[in-house]
Design a protein around this motif. Structure first.
Motif, PDB file in Angstrom:
ATOM      1  N   ARG A   1     -11.087  13.755  40.818  1.00  0.00           N
ATOM      2  CA  ARG A   1     -10.759  12.340  41.034  1.00  0.00           C
ATOM      3  C   ARG A   1      -9.295  12.066  40.657  1.00  0.00           C
ATOM      4  N   LYS A   2      -8.829  12.658  39.564  1.00  0.00           N
ATOM      5  CA  LYS A   2      -7.417  12.505  39.172  1.00  0.00           C
ATOM      6  C   LYS A   2      -6.493  13.070  40.257  1.00  0.00           C
ATOM      7  N   GLU A   3      -6.857  14.239  40.753  1.00  0.00           N
ATOM      8  CA  GLU A   3      -6.032  14.856  41.797  1.00  0.00           C
ATOM      9  C   GLU A   3      -6.005  13.977  43.044  1.00  0.00           C
ATOM     10  N   TYR A   4      -7.151  13.434  43.413  1.00  0.00           N
ATOM     11  CA  TYR A   4      -7.222  12.524  44.561  1.00  0.00           C
ATOM     12  C   TYR A   4      -6.255  11.357  44.363  1.00  0.00           C
ATOM     13  N   ASP A   5      -6.320  10.726  43.194  1.00  0.00           N
ATOM     14  CA  ASP A   5      -5.468   9.567  42.900  1.00  0.00           C
ATOM     15  C   ASP A   5      -3.991   9.928  42.976  1.00  0.00           C
ATOM     16  N   GLN A   6      -3.655  11.157  42.598  1.00  0.00           N
ATOM     17  CA  GLN A   6      -2.258  11.587  42.599  1.00  0.00           C
ATOM     18  C   GLN A   6      -1.725  11.867  44.006  1.00  0.00           C
ATOM     19  N   ILE A   7      -2.580  12.337  44.908  1.00  0.00           N
ATOM     20  CA  ILE A   7      -2.046  12.774  46.206  1.00  0.00           C
ATOM     21  C   ILE A   7      -2.369  11.863  47.381  1.00  0.00           C
ATOM     22  N   VAL A   8      -3.293  10.947  47.229  1.00  0.00           N
ATOM     23  CA  VAL A   8      -3.687  10.136  48.384  1.00  0.00           C
ATOM     24  C   VAL A   8      -2.521   9.290  48.895  1.00  0.00           C
ATOM     25  N   GLY A   9      -1.672   8.808  47.998  1.00  0.00           N
ATOM     26  CA  GLY A   9      -0.510   8.022  48.417  1.00  0.00           C
ATOM     27  C   GLY A   9       0.447   8.840  49.257  1.00  0.00           C
ATOM     28  N   ALA A  10       0.700  10.064  48.836  1.00  0.00           N
ATOM     29  CA  ALA A  10       1.582  10.944  49.593  1.00  0.00           C
ATOM     30  C   ALA A  10       0.985  11.262  50.959  1.00  0.00           C
ATOM     31  N   ALA A  11      -0.313  11.425  50.982  1.00  0.00           N
ATOM     32  CA  ALA A  11      -0.969  11.724  52.250  1.00  0.00           C
ATOM     33  C   ALA A  11      -0.790  10.561  53.224  1.00  0.00           C
ATOM     34  N   ARG A  12      -0.862   9.336  52.713  1.00  0.00           N
ATOM     35  CA  ARG A  12      -0.699   8.158  53.570  1.00  0.00           C
ATOM     36  C   ARG A  12       0.774   7.887  53.893  1.00  0.00           C
ATOM     37  N   ASP A  13       1.590   7.764  52.840  1.00  0.00           N
ATOM     38  CA  ASP A  13       2.965   7.286  52.987  1.00  0.00           C
ATOM     39  C   ASP A  13       3.921   8.339  53.542  1.00  0.00           C
TER      40      ASP A  13
ATOM     41  N   ARG B   1      -6.064  18.300  51.722  1.00  0.00           N
ATOM     42  CA  ARG B   1      -6.572  18.370  50.346  1.00  0.00           C
ATOM     43  C   ARG B   1      -7.432  17.154  50.023  1.00  0.00           C
ATOM     44  N   VAL B   2      -7.042  15.960  50.467  1.00  0.00           N
ATOM     45  CA  VAL B   2      -7.846  14.751  50.237  1.00  0.00           C
ATOM     46  C   VAL B   2      -9.214  14.910  50.881  1.00  0.00           C
ATOM     47  N   ILE B   3      -9.246  15.399  52.096  1.00  0.00           N
ATOM     48  CA  ILE B   3     -10.521  15.627  52.791  1.00  0.00           C
ATOM     49  C   ILE B   3     -11.397  16.565  51.967  1.00  0.00           C
ATOM     50  N   SER B   4     -10.811  17.649  51.498  1.00  0.00           N
ATOM     51  CA  SER B   4     -11.546  18.635  50.705  1.00  0.00           C
ATOM     52  C   SER B   4     -12.058  18.030  49.398  1.00  0.00           C
ATOM     53  N   ILE B   5     -11.230  17.249  48.734  1.00  0.00           N
ATOM     54  CA  ILE B   5     -11.633  16.642  47.455  1.00  0.00           C
ATOM     55  C   ILE B   5     -12.805  15.693  47.651  1.00  0.00           C
ATOM     56  N   VAL B   6     -12.713  14.817  48.636  1.00  0.00           N
ATOM     57  CA  VAL B   6     -13.794  13.840  48.857  1.00  0.00           C
ATOM     58  C   VAL B   6     -15.077  14.560  49.242  1.00  0.00           C
ATOM     59  N   ASP B   7     -14.985  15.551  50.110  1.00  0.00           N
ATOM     60  CA  ASP B   7     -16.180  16.327  50.477  1.00  0.00           C
ATOM     61  C   ASP B   7     -16.790  17.000  49.254  1.00  0.00           C
ATOM     62  N   THR B   8     -15.951  17.579  48.416  1.00  0.00           N
ATOM     63  CA  THR B   8     -16.433  18.267  47.210  1.00  0.00           C
ATOM     64  C   THR B   8     -17.091  17.286  46.249  1.00  0.00           C
ATOM     65  N   LEU B   9     -16.459  16.135  46.039  1.00  0.00           N
ATOM     66  CA  LEU B   9     -17.049  15.129  45.138  1.00  0.00           C
ATOM     67  C   LEU B   9     -18.421  14.692  45.624  1.00  0.00           C
ATOM     68  N   GLU B  10     -18.562  14.512  46.923  1.00  0.00           N
ATOM     69  CA  GLU B  10     -19.880  14.147  47.466  1.00  0.00           C
ATOM     70  C   GLU B  10     -20.888  15.271  47.248  1.00  0.00           C
ATOM     71  N   CYS B  11     -20.464  16.506  47.452  1.00  0.00           N
ATOM     72  CA  CYS B  11     -21.361  17.652  47.234  1.00  0.00           C
ATOM     73  C   CYS B  11     -21.769  17.782  45.770  1.00  0.00           C
ATOM     74  N   LEU B  12     -20.885  17.349  44.871  1.00  0.00           N
ATOM     75  CA  LEU B  12     -21.180  17.416  43.440  1.00  0.00           C
ATOM     76  C   LEU B  12     -21.989  16.213  42.961  1.00  0.00           C
ATOM     77  N   GLY B  13     -22.388  15.374  43.885  1.00  0.00           N
ATOM     78  CA  GLY B  13     -23.259  14.261  43.545  1.00  0.00           C
ATOM     79  C   GLY B  13     -22.566  13.038  42.981  1.00  0.00           C
ATOM     80  N   MET B  14     -21.254  12.956  43.144  1.00  0.00           N
ATOM     81  CA  MET B  14     -20.531  11.796  42.628  1.00  0.00           C
ATOM     82  C   MET B  14     -20.611  10.656  43.634  1.00  0.00           C
ATOM     83  N   ALA B  15     -20.796   9.452  43.124  1.00  0.00           N
ATOM     84  CA  ALA B  15     -20.756   8.284  43.990  1.00  0.00           C
ATOM     85  C   ALA B  15     -19.300   8.063  44.390  1.00  0.00           C
ATOM     86  N   VAL B  16     -19.009   8.262  45.649  1.00  0.00           N
ATOM     87  CA  VAL B  16     -17.645   8.183  46.147  1.00  0.00           C
ATOM     88  C   VAL B  16     -17.408   6.785  46.705  1.00  0.00           C
ATOM     89  N   ALA B  17     -16.313   6.176  46.299  1.00  0.00           N
ATOM     90  CA  ALA B  17     -15.968   4.830  46.758  1.00  0.00           C
ATOM     91  C   ALA B  17     -15.781   4.816  48.268  1.00  0.00           C
TER      92      ALA B  17
END
Length: 152
Positions: A99-111, A120-136
């Motif tokens: 989640r920290k890594e997502y927060d750090q790179i999502v802006g760069a991915a957009r801007d 990497r954002v795609i991979s992180i979100v997919d992984t978080l969902e696979c790990l059972g985290m409630a993803v925003a």
């Protein structure tokens, strides 16, 4: 005179093992109270203590050597205790780090339109969902947008 179990681990205050389902006094290891973080009552001993994991509900043993590390090296307050087994604590840390890594790179991915960051954002979100985290929903939306942009 025994104060807070300083001469006998069986006389340690019960609140130090709140919610435990078992204690193994044969594992007692003397603590170095000068390295502990406490206000009134130090832990004079570390003993193997069984708890139920709050996450997976399985029983686990919080080892005396783990407690020594927590309280004397990491500086956790002596009234704290493990509430999850090693596997679930590892899973929590992994989710938190992703989640920290997502927060750090999502802006760069957009801007900055960084292809590498989007992947990497795609991979992180997919992984978080696979790990059972409630993803925003916003995280899922970013992932879906980046997928469309990359895999046209």
């Amino acid at each position: 005179m025994d104060t807070f179990g300083n001469t006998d681990p069986r006389k340690m205050p019960g609140h130090l093992f709140h919610g435990s389902i078992g204690k193994d006094y044969s594992s007692a290891e003397r603590a170095d109270t000068s390295k502990q973080n406490y206000t009134v009552c130090p832990r004079y001993w570390y003993i193997d203590v069984s708890f139920e994991c709050q996450d997976c509900k399985k029983s686990f043993v919080w080892l005396a050597k783990e407690q020594k590390l927590w309280f004397e090296e990491y500086g956790h307050y002596v009234d704290s205790q493990a509430n999850a087994c090693r596997n679930c604590r590892h899973l929590r840390r992994r989710r938190k780090n992703l989640r920290k890594e997502y927060d750090q790179i999502v802006g760069a991915a957009r801007d900055e339109n960084s292809q590498e960051a989007k992947i990497r954002v795609i991979s992180i979100v997919d992984t978080l969902e696979c790990l059972g985290m409630a993803v925003a929903e916003s995280m899922r939306d970013s992932r879906d947008l980046f997928r469309k942009q990359i895999y046209k």
